[in-house]
Design a protein around this motif. Sequence first.
Motif, short mmCIF file in Angstrom:
data_model
loop_
_atom_site.label_atom_id
_atom_site.label_comp_id
_atom_site.label_asym_id
_atom_site.label_seq_id
_atom_site.Cartn_x
_atom_site.Cartn_y
_atom_site.Cartn_z
N LEU A 54 0.81 -1.22 0.00
CA LEU A 54 0.00 0.00 0.00
C LEU A 54 0.84 1.27 0.00
O LEU A 54 0.32 2.36 -0.18
CB LEU A 54 -0.91 0.02 1.23
CG LEU A 54 -1.90 -1.15 1.37
CD1 LEU A 54 -2.64 -1.07 2.69
CD2 LEU A 54 -2.88 -1.14 0.20
N GLU A 55 2.15 1.09 0.24
CA GLU A 55 3.03 2.26 0.33
C GLU A 55 4.39 1.91 -0.26
O GLU A 55 4.85 0.78 -0.12
CB GLU A 55 3.18 2.65 1.81
CG GLU A 55 4.08 3.85 2.04
CD GLU A 55 4.35 4.08 3.53
OE1 GLU A 55 5.27 4.87 3.83
OE2 GLU A 55 3.67 3.46 4.38
N LYS A 56 4.98 2.90 -0.91
CA LYS A 56 6.34 2.71 -1.44
C LYS A 56 7.29 3.67 -0.75
O LYS A 56 6.95 4.81 -0.47
CB LYS A 56 6.35 2.95 -2.95
CG LYS A 56 5.71 1.80 -3.74
CD LYS A 56 6.02 1.91 -5.22
CE LYS A 56 5.50 0.68 -5.96
NZ LYS A 56 5.77 0.78 -7.41
N ARG A 57 8.48 3.20 -0.46
CA ARG A 57 9.52 4.02 0.15
C ARG A 57 10.63 4.23 -0.87
O ARG A 57 10.79 3.43 -1.81
CB ARG A 57 10.09 3.33 1.39
CG ARG A 57 9.06 3.05 2.51
CD ARG A 57 8.81 4.27 3.37
NE ARG A 57 7.81 4.00 4.40
CZ ARG A 57 8.10 3.76 5.69
NH1 ARG A 57 9.35 3.71 6.09
NH2 ARG A 57 7.12 3.57 6.56
N SER A 98 13.97 -6.10 4.08
CA SER A 98 14.14 -6.06 2.63
C SER A 98 12.76 -6.06 1.99
O SER A 98 11.93 -6.91 2.30
CB SER A 98 14.92 -7.29 2.14
OG SER A 98 14.80 -7.42 0.73
N PHE A 99 12.52 -5.07 1.13
CA PHE A 99 11.24 -4.96 0.44
C PHE A 99 11.44 -5.36 -1.02
O PHE A 99 11.70 -4.53 -1.90
CB PHE A 99 10.71 -3.53 0.55
CG PHE A 99 10.76 -2.98 1.95
CD1 PHE A 99 10.07 -3.61 2.98
CD2 PHE A 99 11.52 -1.85 2.25
CE1 PHE A 99 10.12 -3.12 4.28
CE2 PHE A 99 11.56 -1.35 3.54
CZ PHE A 99 10.87 -1.99 4.57
N GLY A 100 11.38 -6.68 -1.26
CA GLY A 100 11.54 -7.19 -2.62
C GLY A 100 12.97 -7.12 -3.12
O GLY A 100 13.22 -7.22 -4.33
N LYS A 444 0.61 7.68 -7.95
CA LYS A 444 2.02 7.73 -7.52
C LYS A 444 2.85 6.74 -8.34
O LYS A 444 3.97 7.06 -8.77
CB LYS A 444 2.12 7.42 -6.03
CG LYS A 444 3.55 7.58 -5.51
CD LYS A 444 3.61 7.51 -4.00
CE LYS A 444 5.05 7.74 -3.53
NZ LYS A 444 5.16 7.76 -2.07
N ASP A 445 2.30 5.55 -8.57
CA ASP A 445 3.01 4.55 -9.37
C ASP A 445 3.28 5.05 -10.78
O ASP A 445 4.29 4.71 -11.40
CB ASP A 445 2.20 3.24 -9.44
CG ASP A 445 2.14 2.55 -8.08
OD1 ASP A 445 2.97 2.88 -7.21
OD2 ASP A 445 1.25 1.69 -7.89
N LEU A 446 2.34 5.87 -11.30
CA LEU A 446 2.49 6.43 -12.66
C LEU A 446 3.41 7.65 -12.68
O LEU A 446 3.66 8.22 -13.74
CB LEU A 446 1.12 6.82 -13.22
CG LEU A 446 0.13 5.67 -13.49
CD1 LEU A 446 -1.24 6.23 -13.88
CD2 LEU A 446 0.67 4.76 -14.60
#
Length: 868
Positions: A54-57, A98-100, A444-446
């Motif tokens: 739901l959130e990106k850092r 670790s996020f991915g 935000k992803d775009l």
Amino acid sequence: MSLSTHEIRELFLSFFEKKGHTRVKSAPLVPESDPTLLFVNAGMVPFKNVFLGLEKRPYTRAVSCQKCLRVSGKHNDLEQVGYTSRHHTFFEMLGNFSFGDYFKEKAIEFAWEFVTQYLKLPEDRLFVSVYRDDEEAFRIWNEKIGIPENRIWRLGEEDNFWQMGDTGPCGPSSEIYVDRGEEYEGDERYLEIWNLVFMQFNRDEKGNLSPLPKPNIDTGMGLERIASVLQGKKTNYEIDVIYPLIEFGEEISGVKYGQKEESDVALRVIADHLRALTFAISDGVLPSNEGRGYVIRRILRRALRFGYKIGIQKPFLNQGVDKVVEIMKPAYPELSMNASFVKGVVKSEEERFLRTLKAGMEALEEMIQKAVEEGRKNLTGEEVFKAYDTYGFPLDLVEEVAKEKGLGIDLEGFRSEMEKQRERARKHFKVEAKEVKPVYTHLKDLGKTSHFVGYDHLEKETQITAVVVDDQIKAEASEGQEAEVILEETPFYPEGGGQVGDTGIIESSTALFKVEDTQRPVEGVIVHKGKVIKGTIKVGDRVFARVDKERRKDIMRNHTATHLLHSALRSLLGEHVRQAGSLVADKYLRFDFTHFEPLSEEDIKRIENLVNEKIRENLEVSVKEMAYSEAIRSGAIAIFEEKYGDRVRVISAGDFSRELCGGTHVKRTGDIGYFKIVSESSVGAGVRRIVAKTGRWAVEEAFQDKVILDKVSKELNAKKEEILQKLKTLKEELKQKEKELSDLRKSILKDQILSKASKETVGDLDLVWYVAEKVPAEDLRDTADMLRQKNKKALVFLVSKNGERLSTVIAVSKDLSQRINVGELIKEVGKILGGGGGGRPDMAQGGGTKADAIPEALEFLKKKLREV
């Protein structure tokens, strides 16, 4: 290898920084937007939305030392703290994430390198566990790291499989244990020091597992636990950041640690709870009867109770706050800034509870006496729970006091009441989660983010990068449609930090969009909400974005005035004052602050005068950006509920005020013009609220006050300086008229009852009774008093009907009360009339709802008179 706890914390953080991890400052103990948690209780909680997608850092590797607080659950129950060597309410959790990015192999390699090469733990004393089916983790530990099979334990789902909830991300885990030697037994010998969670699956509603597209790593190592290993201590309570608090308890109580288990438990409870209280209150959680505040109140009262058991019968926890701050400020410098406030809250709560404790002992004695009189062998579950919940008595203390009187306690009944209370708390504790609509995350992803330029510009030529209509991304919006517009650059301030969002217009050569609000639903995405007034707005249009200048200037005046008000309060009332909430709007400001009593008229005058004095001095308002730690060291005030990054803006008004703030402000304090306090009130235990106005709205407020005063002066036919005296005179005259009316009413009632009351002789006594309509309880009581004085050998029974409700009074002369206790009699009458009652042996009041049962009540009274 012996390292201090502070050295271990820094060693861990710097190790993972060298491995490409971003150091993330500990989040506050209050979860930002998780409705399922009272407190942050694990290192991964601040990253939960990242794990859920739901959130990106701006990073894929992170390391932190997170403050945590646990009071219930599988491994932490408040009532266990103090009785074991490892249970705590407050603790610190070291973790790498670790996020991915990397997965099992790297996570295991990092962990092994750190414990063997940096912490210098002997390899032959280390054991690991893996989930029973996790062959990959087993091979890495066995073949890559070189741990023999006999030192790798395969454990089941309960020990080595982790999941966030019933559904969602989950996965196997692997734990590292250290063998502390034969002098320890069981779990104390093979001590788990680090848990590595491999989040690689998603569990659906049916319980099925499917692989995650990008698996994550979440690890946790309790700082206090690893410190006890490295410092060679038997328990966590003996490490360098906790044992000084046990010594504090020894000094206050005169009891020595290590001599008696009962007193050792008390000293451990005091040490642990002091840490929890200091950190939680410093993060803005105030004791109350609800939610988080109730937990903090329970912790504080539990520490006081255990202090009471070892002879401390005065407030003492507030003194221990200084010791916690002294120990922990190298890692948490903000504690120093909040120390006086925390001490004030704790001391106030201590004094209140010690009074309650005395009342509680009296209440408990009454419960015991009642049980003895009723021939019971136990206190009921409800009685035990009341002593526990209302008066804060621990279960063992209730049991101990009851035992002295030869009674037991209904333990099952108590547990049932406890569960009911937990259920009530769960129902009450509902935090509104900040639900982020998918459209904003998609924007935000775009890359449809906005650059805010509103600190320096109120107008900006820019470009529309996205349009949202009905939560859908569109190419355009037409005249009359409500829409949300995203700009490449924007001068519009999005709501945040207590400051409302800007309004204004966005205009192209062919269209006009009215901005009614500005929000930042996710980091980087600034949304302009409003309506198309003319034409059609389209993605790609070049536009002029214009903020409503007058409204923004009003907001800026109020925001800078809020900072001046905060400093004035701290200067005049004391350093315990901290901001506990605020709203900065255009027409007014609202400021909540910590303080323990209402402000006097003189206090308000002094505060208002000091703020206006700083406005007249026309101080320069400067803005500087710096590292968070540097800002705190410079004396800047950080606000409880705000979340800060590593870089912060520091707003200073001369030398008078310095705060961390992302809002908009005037250039000089003189731009505020005038400051006026409109109201001061309470919003909760230990929190006050001031509403104030500035600039033109403050002038308008003052003008309206004058208009009202002029009208009142005219109506009263008095000069302004005579108004108060005239009002006092009128109030006294009104009070006198009300008394005359009351006397007249009583006189009429007296004559009515004297002439119409029924009287019947029963044995050697008389029964005098009368049923009236809508007589106030006070008048009924006065009339009964008059009748009993006139009839020395009579029982007086008066009833007043008011709709379906009945008010009753029974009275006898004081001499006759030796024969007839009407305080007990009215309870029986109350039952007949469908109500109750109580009072003194010579006069009692009651009520009911069954008017048709009045004859039955009269017969009952006659029967009682015959028996005396």
